[in-house]
Design a protein around this motif. Structure first.
Motif, mmCIF file in Angstrom:
data_model
loop_
_atom_site.group_PDB
_atom_site.id
_atom_site.type_symbol
_atom_site.label_atom_id
_atom_site.label_comp_id
_atom_site.label_asym_id
_atom_site.label_seq_id
_atom_site.Cartn_x
_atom_site.Cartn_y
_atom_site.Cartn_z
ATOM 1 N N GLY A 12 1.198 -1.067 -0.200
ATOM 2 C CA GLY A 12 -0.309 -0.286 -0.208
ATOM 3 C C GLY A 12 0.684 1.403 0.238
ATOM 4 O O GLY A 12 0.640 2.251 -0.439
ATOM 5 N N LEU A 44 2.060 2.490 -3.596
ATOM 6 C CA LEU A 44 0.443 3.001 -4.637
ATOM 7 C C LEU A 44 0.902 4.578 -4.118
ATOM 8 O O LEU A 44 0.260 5.507 -4.630
ATOM 9 C CB LEU A 44 -0.508 1.639 -3.729
ATOM 10 C CG LEU A 44 -0.735 0.419 -4.226
ATOM 11 C CD1 LEU A 44 -1.896 0.051 -3.760
ATOM 12 C CD2 LEU A 44 -0.233 1.025 -5.655
ATOM 13 N N MET A 45 0.577 4.936 -2.561
ATOM 14 C CA MET A 45 0.699 5.967 -2.137
ATOM 15 C C MET A 45 2.171 6.886 -3.054
ATOM 16 O O MET A 45 1.482 8.237 -2.975
ATOM 17 C CB MET A 45 0.760 5.781 -0.501
ATOM 18 C CG MET A 45 -0.420 5.573 -0.071
ATOM 19 S SD MET A 45 0.225 5.502 2.003
ATOM 20 C CE MET A 45 0.389 7.220 2.226
ATOM 21 N N VAL A 104 -6.653 8.354 4.096
ATOM 22 C CA VAL A 104 -6.592 7.030 2.640
ATOM 23 C C VAL A 104 -6.910 5.291 3.038
ATOM 24 O O VAL A 104 -7.311 5.368 4.157
ATOM 25 C CB VAL A 104 -4.944 6.612 3.703
ATOM 26 C CG1 VAL A 104 -3.995 5.908 2.558
ATOM 27 C CG2 VAL A 104 -3.762 7.355 2.603
ATOM 28 N N LYS A 105 -7.631 5.210 2.196
ATOM 29 C CA LYS A 105 -8.336 3.641 2.523
ATOM 30 C C LYS A 105 -7.533 3.303 1.451
ATOM 31 O O LYS A 105 -8.146 3.064 0.173
ATOM 32 C CB LYS A 105 -9.687 4.447 1.755
ATOM 33 C CG LYS A 105 -9.998 5.045 2.856
ATOM 34 C CD LYS A 105 -12.464 4.811 2.950
ATOM 35 C CE LYS A 105 -12.626 5.886 3.869
ATOM 36 N NZ LYS A 105 -13.952 5.920 4.227
ATOM 37 N N PHE A 106 -7.231 1.764 2.036
ATOM 38 C CA PHE A 106 -6.955 0.868 0.993
ATOM 39 C C PHE A 106 -8.013 -0.354 0.094
ATOM 40 O O PHE A 106 -8.630 -0.499 1.716
ATOM 41 C CB PHE A 106 -5.200 -0.203 1.780
ATOM 42 C CG PHE A 106 -4.552 0.887 2.040
ATOM 43 C CD1 PHE A 106 -4.169 0.885 0.108
ATOM 44 C CD2 PHE A 106 -4.083 0.960 3.047
ATOM 45 C CE1 PHE A 106 -2.914 1.197 0.631
ATOM 46 C CE2 PHE A 106 -3.256 1.709 2.436
ATOM 47 C CZ PHE A 106 -2.273 2.027 1.695
ATOM 48 N N SER A 110 -8.816 0.057 -5.412
ATOM 49 C CA SER A 110 -7.961 -0.506 -4.828
ATOM 50 C C SER A 110 -7.360 0.963 -3.374
ATOM 51 O O SER A 110 -7.298 0.062 -2.807
ATOM 52 C CB SER A 110 -6.904 -0.842 -6.122
ATOM 53 O OG SER A 110 -6.094 -0.090 -6.404
ATOM 54 N N LEU A 111 -6.390 1.820 -4.060
ATOM 55 C CA LEU A 111 -6.764 2.855 -3.227
ATOM 56 C C LEU A 111 -7.534 4.133 -3.453
ATOM 57 O O LEU A 111 -7.777 4.930 -4.582
ATOM 58 C CB LEU A 111 -5.285 2.882 -2.975
ATOM 59 C CG LEU A 111 -4.615 3.997 -2.295
ATOM 60 C CD1 LEU A 111 -5.111 3.346 -1.356
ATOM 61 C CD2 LEU A 111 -3.130 4.327 -2.883
ATOM 62 N N LYS A 112 -8.092 4.906 -2.198
ATOM 63 C CA LYS A 112 -8.649 6.504 -1.776
ATOM 64 C C LYS A 112 -7.196 7.166 -1.475
ATOM 65 O O LYS A 112 -7.006 6.173 -0.304
ATOM 66 C CB LYS A 112 -10.259 6.024 -1.734
ATOM 67 C CG LYS A 112 -11.059 6.169 -2.442
ATOM 68 C CD LYS A 112 -12.124 5.734 -1.901
ATOM 69 C CE LYS A 112 -13.582 5.604 -2.248
ATOM 70 N NZ LYS A 112 -14.632 6.308 -1.722
ATOM 71 N N ILE A 113 -6.960 8.200 -2.334
ATOM 72 C CA ILE A 113 -5.668 8.821 -1.180
ATOM 73 C C ILE A 113 -6.191 10.794 -1.289
ATOM 74 O O ILE A 113 -6.836 11.092 -2.269
ATOM 75 C CB ILE A 113 -4.820 8.694 -1.756
ATOM 76 C CG1 ILE A 113 -3.481 9.587 -0.326
ATOM 77 C CG2 ILE A 113 -4.457 8.962 -2.269
ATOM 78 C CD1 ILE A 113 -2.409 9.192 -0.294
#
Length: 122
Positions: free
Chosen positions: A44, A47-48, A71-73, A111-114
Motif C-alpha cells: 500500500g 501505491l501511495m 487513505v483507504k486500501f 484499490s486505493l482512495k487517497i
C-alpha cells in the motif's frame, strides 16, 4: 523514482480537471520477493508513493508528504494477475503545497482512495 524499475507510465492525459495515468508494474521487481514470497501483493505504501510521484511529474516540483488526510486500501493489486492499473488524480497547487485527491483502479475496481497534502521542496 523511489523504486528503480518498479513501474513505467504507459499513458497520461488530462481530462477536465483530472489526470488519468496508466501504470505498468514490473511483476519481477525485488519488492515482490518479500511482499509476499509466492503470493505477491503490491504494498500500500508503494501505491501511495506512486500518487506522490505522479503529482511531482504533473506539477514539475519535488514534494514531501505533509498530511495523509484520508487513505483507504480497498483491494489487492496482484502483479501476476494484471500488470496495469490506473491513477485518477485531482491535483491543486497553491502557496507552497500540492493537494491531491486520488483513486487507484485495478481491474476496474478501486484499490486505493487517497486525500493528501504535499509540501513543495525548493
Amino acid at each position: 523514482m523511489l523504486l528503480k524499475e518498479f513501474y513505467s507510465v504507459v499513458n497520461s492525459e488530462k481530462i477536465e480537471n483530472e489526470f488519468v495515468t496508466e501504470i505498468r508494474i514490473n511483476k519481477d521487481h525485488a519488492v515482490y520477493k518479500g511482499h509476499f514470497p509466492g503470493l505477491p501483493v503490491t504494498p500500500g505504501v508503494i501505491l501511495m508513493q506512486l500518487f506522490k510521484e505522479e503529482a511531482e511529474r504533473q506539477t514539475n516540483t519535488k514534494l514531501q508528504l505533509e498530511k495523509a488526510l484520508n487513505v483507504k486500501f480497498m483491494a489487492v493489486v496482484d502483479p501476476n494477475t494484471e500488470d496495469r492499473f490506473f491513477l485518477y488524480s485531482e491535483i491543486l497547487q497553491e502557496q507552497g503545497v500540492v493537494k491531491l485527491k486520488g483513486i487507484a483502479k485495478y481491474k476496474g475496481n478501486i484499490s486505493l482512495k487517497i486525500n493528501s497534502v504535499y509540501k513543495i521542496i525548493f
